[in-house]
Design a protein around this motif. Sequence first.
Motif, PDB file in Angstrom:
ATOM      1  N   ILE A  64       1.717  -1.039  -6.917  1.00  0.00           N
ATOM      2  CA  ILE A  64       2.579  -2.184  -6.597  1.00  0.00           C
ATOM      3  C   ILE A  64       3.893  -1.957  -7.319  1.00  0.00           C
ATOM      4  CG2 ILE A  64       2.924  -4.657  -6.914  1.00  0.00           C
ATOM      5  CD1 ILE A  64      -0.119  -4.984  -6.846  1.00  0.00           C
ATOM      6  N   THR A  65       4.968  -1.685  -6.562  1.00  0.00           N
ATOM      7  CA  THR A  65       6.284  -1.526  -7.170  1.00  0.00           C
ATOM      8  C   THR A  65       6.856  -2.926  -7.312  1.00  0.00           C
ATOM      9  OG1 THR A  65       6.453   0.547  -5.968  1.00  0.00           O
ATOM     10  CG2 THR A  65       8.465  -0.267  -6.998  1.00  0.00           C
ATOM     11  N   ILE A  66       7.024  -3.369  -8.545  1.00  0.00           N
ATOM     12  CA  ILE A  66       7.281  -4.788  -8.806  1.00  0.00           C
ATOM     13  C   ILE A  66       8.511  -5.323  -8.059  1.00  0.00           C
ATOM     14  CG2 ILE A  66       7.751  -6.528 -10.567  1.00  0.00           C
ATOM     15  CD1 ILE A  66       4.894  -5.419 -10.630  1.00  0.00           C
ATOM     16  N   ALA A  67       9.624  -4.641  -8.202  1.00  0.00           N
ATOM     17  CA  ALA A  67      10.851  -5.151  -7.579  1.00  0.00           C
ATOM     18  C   ALA A  67      10.689  -5.227  -6.059  1.00  0.00           C
ATOM     19  CB  ALA A  67      12.031  -4.273  -7.955  1.00  0.00           C
ATOM     20  N   ASN A  68      10.103  -4.217  -5.481  1.00  0.00           N
ATOM     21  CA  ASN A  68       9.895  -4.181  -4.040  1.00  0.00           C
ATOM     22  C   ASN A  68       8.974  -5.305  -3.585  1.00  0.00           C
ATOM     23  OD1 ASN A  68      10.778  -1.595  -4.897  1.00  0.00           O
ATOM     24  ND2 ASN A  68       9.993  -0.671  -3.012  1.00  0.00           N
ATOM     25  N   ALA A  69       7.880  -5.503  -4.302  1.00  0.00           N
ATOM     26  CA  ALA A  69       6.897  -6.504  -3.898  1.00  0.00           C
ATOM     27  C   ALA A  69       7.502  -7.900  -3.990  1.00  0.00           C
ATOM     28  CB  ALA A  69       5.653  -6.410  -4.772  1.00  0.00           C
ATOM     29  N   VAL A  70       8.312  -8.104  -5.046  1.00  0.00           N
ATOM     30  CA  VAL A  70       8.847  -9.445  -5.267  1.00  0.00           C
ATOM     31  C   VAL A  70      10.065  -9.716  -4.377  1.00  0.00           C
ATOM     32  CG1 VAL A  70       9.928 -10.942  -6.950  1.00  0.00           C
ATOM     33  CG2 VAL A  70       7.968  -9.559  -7.616  1.00  0.00           C
ATOM     34  N   PHE A  71      10.992  -8.769  -4.284  1.00  0.00           N
ATOM     35  CA  PHE A  71      12.227  -9.008  -3.532  1.00  0.00           C
ATOM     36  C   PHE A  71      12.288  -8.317  -2.193  1.00  0.00           C
ATOM     37  CE2 PHE A  71      14.186 -11.670  -6.495  1.00  0.00           C
ATOM     38  CZ  PHE A  71      13.951 -11.193  -7.775  1.00  0.00           C
ATOM     39  N   GLY A  72      11.328  -7.441  -1.909  1.00  0.00           N
ATOM     40  CA  GLY A  72      11.382  -6.672  -0.673  1.00  0.00           C
ATOM     41  C   GLY A  72      10.189  -6.871   0.230  1.00  0.00           C
ATOM     42  N   LEU A 113      -0.794 -27.113  -1.152  1.00  0.00           N
ATOM     43  CA  LEU A 113      -0.175 -25.973  -1.822  1.00  0.00           C
ATOM     44  C   LEU A 113       0.237 -24.919  -0.807  1.00  0.00           C
ATOM     45  CD1 LEU A 113      -2.445 -25.199  -4.925  1.00  0.00           C
ATOM     46  CD2 LEU A 113      -0.106 -26.086  -4.955  1.00  0.00           C
ATOM     47  N   TYR A 114       1.419 -24.428  -0.993  1.00  0.00           N
ATOM     48  CA  TYR A 114       1.889 -23.276  -0.229  1.00  0.00           C
ATOM     49  C   TYR A 114       1.588 -22.063  -1.101  1.00  0.00           C
ATOM     50  CZ  TYR A 114       5.247 -19.876   1.617  1.00  0.00           C
ATOM     51  OH  TYR A 114       5.841 -18.744   2.109  1.00  0.00           O
ATOM     52  N   VAL A 115       0.710 -21.165  -0.600  1.00  0.00           N
ATOM     53  CA  VAL A 115       0.264 -20.036  -1.422  1.00  0.00           C
ATOM     54  C   VAL A 115       0.525 -18.729  -0.706  1.00  0.00           C
ATOM     55  CG1 VAL A 115      -1.568 -21.511  -2.372  1.00  0.00           C
ATOM     56  CG2 VAL A 115      -2.123 -19.851  -0.586  1.00  0.00           C
ATOM     57  N   GLY A 116       0.529 -17.645  -1.476  1.00  0.00           N
ATOM     58  CA  GLY A 116       0.697 -16.336  -0.844  1.00  0.00           C
ATOM     59  C   GLY A 116       0.399 -15.210  -1.789  1.00  0.00           C
ATOM     60  N   PHE A 117       0.165 -14.027  -1.232  1.00  0.00           N
ATOM     61  CA  PHE A 117       0.096 -12.812  -2.026  1.00  0.00           C
ATOM     62  C   PHE A 117       0.743 -11.673  -1.264  1.00  0.00           C
ATOM     63  CE2 PHE A 117      -3.119 -10.175   0.027  1.00  0.00           C
ATOM     64  CZ  PHE A 117      -4.000 -11.047   0.646  1.00  0.00           C
ATOM     65  N   VAL A 118       1.129 -10.652  -2.014  1.00  0.00           N
ATOM     66  CA  VAL A 118       1.803  -9.485  -1.438  1.00  0.00           C
ATOM     67  C   VAL A 118       0.874  -8.285  -1.559  1.00  0.00           C
ATOM     68  CG1 VAL A 118       3.867  -8.045  -1.486  1.00  0.00           C
ATOM     69  CG2 VAL A 118       3.994 -10.421  -2.241  1.00  0.00           C
ATOM     70  N   THR A 119       0.768  -7.526  -0.480  1.00  0.00           N
ATOM     71  CA  THR A 119      -0.083  -6.336  -0.543  1.00  0.00           C
ATOM     72  C   THR A 119       0.595  -5.247  -1.345  1.00  0.00           C
ATOM     73  OG1 THR A 119       0.842  -5.317   1.444  1.00  0.00           O
ATOM     74  CG2 THR A 119      -0.999  -6.848   1.741  1.00  0.00           C
ATOM     75  N   SER A 120      -0.183  -4.254  -1.745  1.00  0.00           N
ATOM     76  CA  SER A 120       0.379  -3.117  -2.485  1.00  0.00           C
ATOM     77  C   SER A 120       1.055  -2.162  -1.509  1.00  0.00           C
ATOM     78  CB  SER A 120      -0.747  -2.420  -3.243  1.00  0.00           C
ATOM     79  OG  SER A 120      -1.728  -1.975  -2.329  1.00  0.00           O
ATOM     80  N   ASN A 121       1.591  -1.062  -2.062  1.00  0.00           N
ATOM     81  CA  ASN A 121       2.272  -0.083  -1.215  1.00  0.00           C
ATOM     82  C   ASN A 121       1.257   0.610  -0.300  1.00  0.00           C
ATOM     83  OD1 ASN A 121       4.375  -0.593  -2.976  1.00  0.00           O
ATOM     84  ND2 ASN A 121       4.176   1.332  -4.084  1.00  0.00           N
ATOM     85  N   ILE A 122       1.403   0.433   0.991  1.00  0.00           N
ATOM     86  CA  ILE A 122       0.572   1.182   1.930  1.00  0.00           C
ATOM     87  C   ILE A 122       1.522   1.752   2.966  1.00  0.00           C
ATOM     88  CG2 ILE A 122      -1.407   1.115   3.482  1.00  0.00           C
ATOM     89  CD1 ILE A 122      -2.200  -1.525   2.236  1.00  0.00           C
TER      90      ILE A 122
END
Lengths: 203, 203, 203, 203, 203, 203
Positions: free
Chosen positions: C161-169, D102-111
Amino acid sequence: MLDVSYLINEVILLLAAVFVNGFVCKNAMDVKAEDFFFDGLKPGNTVNKLGSSVNLVNVEKIPGLNTLGISLARIDYAPFGLNPPHTHPRATEILTVIEGELYVGFVTSNINGVGNKLFTKLLKKGDVFVFPQGLIHFQFNKGHTNAVAIAGLSSQNPGAITIANAVFGSKPPIADDVLAKAFQVDKNTVDRLQAQFWMDNNN
Amino acid sequence: MLDVSYLINEVILLLAAVFVNGFVCKNAMDVKAEDFFFDGLKPGNTVNKLGSSVNLVNVEKIPGLNTLGISLARIDYAPFGLNPPHTHPRATEILTVIEGELYVGFVTSNINGVGNKLFTKLLKKGDVFVFPQGLIHFQFNKGHTNAVAIAGLSSQNPGAITIANAVFGSKPPIADDVLAKAFQVDKNTVDRLQAQFWMDNNN
Amino acid sequence: MLDVSYLINEVILLLAAVFVNGFVCKNAMDVKAEDFFFDGLKPGNTVNKLGSSVNLVNVEKIPGLNTLGISLARIDYAPFGLNPPHTHPRATEILTVIEGELYVGFVTSNINGVGNKLFTKLLKKGDVFVFPQGLIHFQFNKGHTNAVAIAGLSSQNPGAITIANAVFGSKPPIADDVLAKAFQVDKNTVDRLQAQFWMDNNN
Amino acid sequence: MLDVSYLINEVILLLAAVFVNGFVCKNAMDVKAEDFFFDGLKPGNTVNKLGSSVNLVNVEKIPGLNTLGISLARIDYAPFGLNPPHTHPRATEILTVIEGELYVGFVTSNINGVGNKLFTKLLKKGDVFVFPQGLIHFQFNKGHTNAVAIAGLSSQNPGAITIANAVFGSKPPIADDVLAKAFQVDKNTVDRLQAQFWMDNNN
Amino acid sequence: MLDVSYLINEVILLLAAVFVNGFVCKNAMDVKAEDFFFDGLKPGNTVNKLGSSVNLVNVEKIPGLNTLGISLARIDYAPFGLNPPHTHPRATEILTVIEGELYVGFVTSNINGVGNKLFTKLLKKGDVFVFPQGLIHFQFNKGHTNAVAIAGLSSQNPGAITIANAVFGSKPPIADDVLAKAFQVDKNTVDRLQAQFWMDNNN
Amino acid sequence: MLDVSYLINEVILLLAAVFVNGFVCKNAMDVKAEDFFFDGLKPGNTVNKLGSSVNLVNVEKIPGLNTLGISLARIDYAPFGLNPPHTHPRATEILTVIEGELYVGFVTSNINGVGNKLFTKLLKKGDVFVFPQGLIHFQFNKGHTNAVAIAGLSSQNPGAITIANAVFGSKPPIADDVLAKAFQVDKNTVDRLQAQFWMDNNN
């Protein structure tokens, strides 16, 4: 010409089941007592070079063992029979003697100063011994009567590596250079060893 | 006469820490970057019988590795140097060549019909190979220049069993009967092998 | 019109294999040395904004890694190149510098009183550092020459998980409200950041 | 002068207990119901910048949780309150809304190709959502009334990393070079962010 | 006559997905927020003999829970409602009361001298209690109002064994001999118990 | 007056060892073959109400079993002897009959539509059966001669819960209300059951 309807049927049956750990996992409604049962842990045939026979009841013999983390073995030893030095790459073994006597042992791994230590014990009927995961161990029946042991192993598929077979009986053979250097012998000795027949006492 | 106050101090210090997995686990406030650092993965000394040197950075060298499930090794090979057949009882190894070339291989465990199969590969710089947990494997530098490899192992304390050493160099020695039968050699051969000096290339 | 016999063949082949962990697990008899081999851990292309390149050899690149709990990476850094703050959700990383120098660090998680502590170290060639599972870490090449590192990771599929990318991208973007509040910036700043191109240095 | 007998007593008491996972494990005979009980999962104080409060009941709050692989949290959200983007390095989280929305979410990792994907959902009372281990996630109360959630986490000590705090509020701060490059901002922006007060909403 | 093209289509769709742990694991590109969402944790129907209702949100209800090691339950209790003595064979449970009060307890396993110890607690709103893996536990609403609890369980598929049902309501029934001896009752009592209707409060 | 030097000595000895999993882990140099050995798996005394005797060789009996994930048991059954319905909260059991015959079974957990299913088998000498982790199971010797079984369990400390004892013989007793409702009997019946003496057949 392919029998299409037969093949489709086969496909449907397989897809009705699912695969877990590479083994079929039946639908809950199709499970039977038989799936947790094995009836073949009878005396093994020890008429062979080693004078021993291993019968391992793992997930291949009891499909219901899938995901359950254990298997069981019965080992028979003729007089002077040997379960030769071997390892279980994925499990610890706990063994008890139910007939006769066994001289058993295992060797520790490399530990600065105290590695390659041999621990042995003469087991009588009712005794229990533990062979930690992945360590080289053996059992030898020094007596004049048969011996029998039962062992639990901490994996549904513990694996077994018979050291002499793996080193000198692999197919194809390991290069002479490697074995001569590792065992500090000359290449002729290596060739002679590799030319032997390496039997497997696992049934 | 015991120096009581010194001893009490030592006791207090140890009790301020706790033990996890048999290793000291520092209080969160006392942890430093040093606890995750090791500065010794430099070229190893390969002037020995095997022509190789293994430097394993495990939890004993980096205390911060405790509970973290991994370690790293650097292996140096002189020309014709050998990291002899061995296993890691508790880990898989993934290796890459960073200098020179390596002839590598591993042997599968007993599998009815397809057991003791040898898989080999000639690795060039940048190649990667995997040695599954507990299986016998080796690396051999066939070339005229040094070779160097870096390997990851999937345990903070993988262990290493050098097969020849464990079998013929254990202390005390494994009984002649057992080895003669297992390796299909006579007892004189066993004695000769056991009389050798079995060096350990782990540093 | 469907080519039925071709499809049936494909189905049969796939069913002859099985799936483990979502990856194909070949029949023991079909396994080859190639299944444990990867030949691409060569210098990566660092001509990009970050000046770094990560080549992770995981189960997607070496199918034989399935079930084996480890992977390996090579990271290249141009002068002033950065492997930006990131985490591996499912693995610990152990890294060694094989060329150049690296300024590395990780941040601890929230711990009452001692959370968000930054541990850093300047690594020279041969040094080793550990980044515990799931913690934010980075490596930065402060020098004027290239740097190269090899790292082991304690999972066949560690994730990154690249932090900046995940959060802002992320796609779609995280709501302005959330990021403005979390980072204590105004929404214009958030929008500007989200408008950037967020490259991924993983290959 | 040391009070020796008091110290000896303390030592004896500690040695009567043992340590498991770094936490004291009481003797079976001394265990009480209290060791499995916690009485503080009451409404949290959300009067702070984020407008939220997390009360995590882990092994530090319930000693009987040691070895048992789970913990529980209550999160309170004031109107427009935010549990900011964070991860749990060692656990998956499953959350249900017991009050409000609640408005919730998660971000996936780099794939490759599909990384950094944001999954969101608006949860009403009684809804359940899962945040997989180690992934960045958040919850935001868009409404005008308080919201409350209960969450299970799959570890006795899941850990929490508040992204903004870890990145911009670490002690000591991460070098400007690293953050400016990672977030594609200039160093002044980095300095301004680092100068903020980064609160922690964990109680 | 089989509709071959339809069947082939079905086969292809299933093979585009894969199975992990016996559950379908979607291709990364097909995953949606819905796969991590469940909207049914609403008040349960307690109009039954036991006066309770359990709604367990496990991997069968949230497919995205696969491999993630956790599940969540809501339990409703009418006045004097009982979640009867039961175990979770594969998980620990951590429970909090969100409405009303609950009298809860668990029994320890056989431990020489201190086995079968009952630990109980009266839980008020906001209290938390832990039921260790595999131990028999229950919750009873002694009050005149409804009670509600939320519980986390440390497995995606914890399982539940309702003791009375399993022992006296199995299909087919356990032999009289066995139950009479085990429970120290006569066979008529066993027959009477087995003739009852054993309801299941799991939804 | 405290004998200070003796106490200091005791402290030093204990600190030379460390604790792992709550059990002492000896220094590698002090380990002996005895630490992996147990000599008491002899015929058990079945002269009791149940007519059975369980001898479990776990980590308490073989300290070397610590971290090794397995234990072994011998169970003796007099004619009509019963190993009553029980569970192992932390392990699967695999059992083989080495003498006589056993009628065995286990009950599945609650599964919509197919829960509480009883699987039984009559085992003859040499047969093997599996009791999955945490499920209620029993063995009954229907015959006129003794029976003996050996079982492996997939944990160094599997635990055992004898259902009848835990439910009706706990100390203190479970409240009448709870048991009457759970078992659909009146409180007098509960009281009568609780007044019995509940023996434990574990040795």
